[in-house]
Design a protein around this motif. Structure first.
Motif: not given
Length: 257
Positions: A98-100, A66-69, A103-106
């Motif tokens: 991060h998420v915002v 698992t990876f955080d942050a 988005p392409d990585l998410v």
């Protein structure tokens, strides 16, 4: 004289209690009851739809990476490694910056079969907040991930592992199970990839949940060695939901190996 000894003993006991309380606070520990992956597999909720697992973790030596942050600047390289090694992971994502921002990585994480989970909006310690504050930290990230992937997460990880009854209640309300860990490299404190690898290998065990951060410089370079050496030891990598199957992560519940 007996009174003096007793008073001294009382003062010593009080001092020790204060130190213990401070140590508990600084360590990030909170009071909670946790369910192990094995217990989750052994007692699936009645009528619950279990995750379809590619492997039976009662028979195989399963471990969850698992990876955080994240996501961050090194996440694409990490995803390349996971794809090459055919290793699924669970990503506990931060919302703001991060998420915002990525988005392409998410979307890529979701497309390549990784589990996407919630690590709050701004990484505030949830135990310092009231219910409305906890709800805002979690729900904003839920909404951001759902907008990108079309699916809300079902897992969350409280920053620093700090949780309490309020966090559990809001998590339950939002449909989120709480996932802690059994192995950590403390990679926030070092850029030494060899040290990060060694710390994880020393702590790895069956049904383990490994905590790393894909935002620190030393972490992503350590991942190929971790994967290669754990595979050599006979471990099979799975996502957290797959580790719990045929059980299912129940909202509000804390899971820890």
């Amino acid at each position: 004289m007996p009174w003096n000894i007793s008073a001294s003993g009382s003062r010593t006991a009080a001092a020790l209690a204060a130190v213990a309380s401070l140590t508990l606070a600084l360590s990030g520990c909170s009071s909670y009851e946790a369910t192990s992956p094995r217990d989750a597999r052994s007692h699936p909720a009645e009528g619950a739809r279990a995750e379809a697992a590619p492997v039976d973790c009662e028979q195989a030596r399963c471990i969850a990476l698992t990876f955080d942050a994240g996501p961050g600047k090194d996440t694409a390289r990490l995803l390349d490694t996971l794809k090459r090694e055919k290793v699924p992971a669970t990503f506990f994502l931060l919302g703001k910056n991060h998420v915002v921002k990525h988005p392409d990585l998410v979307r890529r994480m979701a497309r390549e079969g990784h589990e996407i989970a919630n690590h709050t909006w701004t990484h505030k310690r949830l135990t310092d907040l009231d219910a409305d504050g906890v709800r805002e930290e979690l729900s904003r990230t839920q909404d951001a991930i759902a907008e990108i992937t079309g699916r809300e997460p079902t897992l969350m990880r409280p920053p620093q592992g700090r949780t309490d009854d309020t966090v559990a209640a809001v998590s339950r309300e939002l449909g989120l199970a709480q996932i802690l860990w059994s192995a950590t490299a403390k990679d926030y404190s070092t850029t030494d990839s060899a040290l990060i690898e060694r710390r994880i290998l020393d702590q790895a065990g069956r049904d383990g949940i490994i905590l790393l951060h894909d935002i620190y410089d030393g972490t992503v370079p350590a991942v190929p060695g971790i994967i290669r050496k754990l595979k050599k030891r006979g471990y099979t990598f799975v996502t957290v939901p797959q580790l719990l199957a045929p059980g299912r992560a129940e909202p509000g519940t804390v899971y820890k190996p």
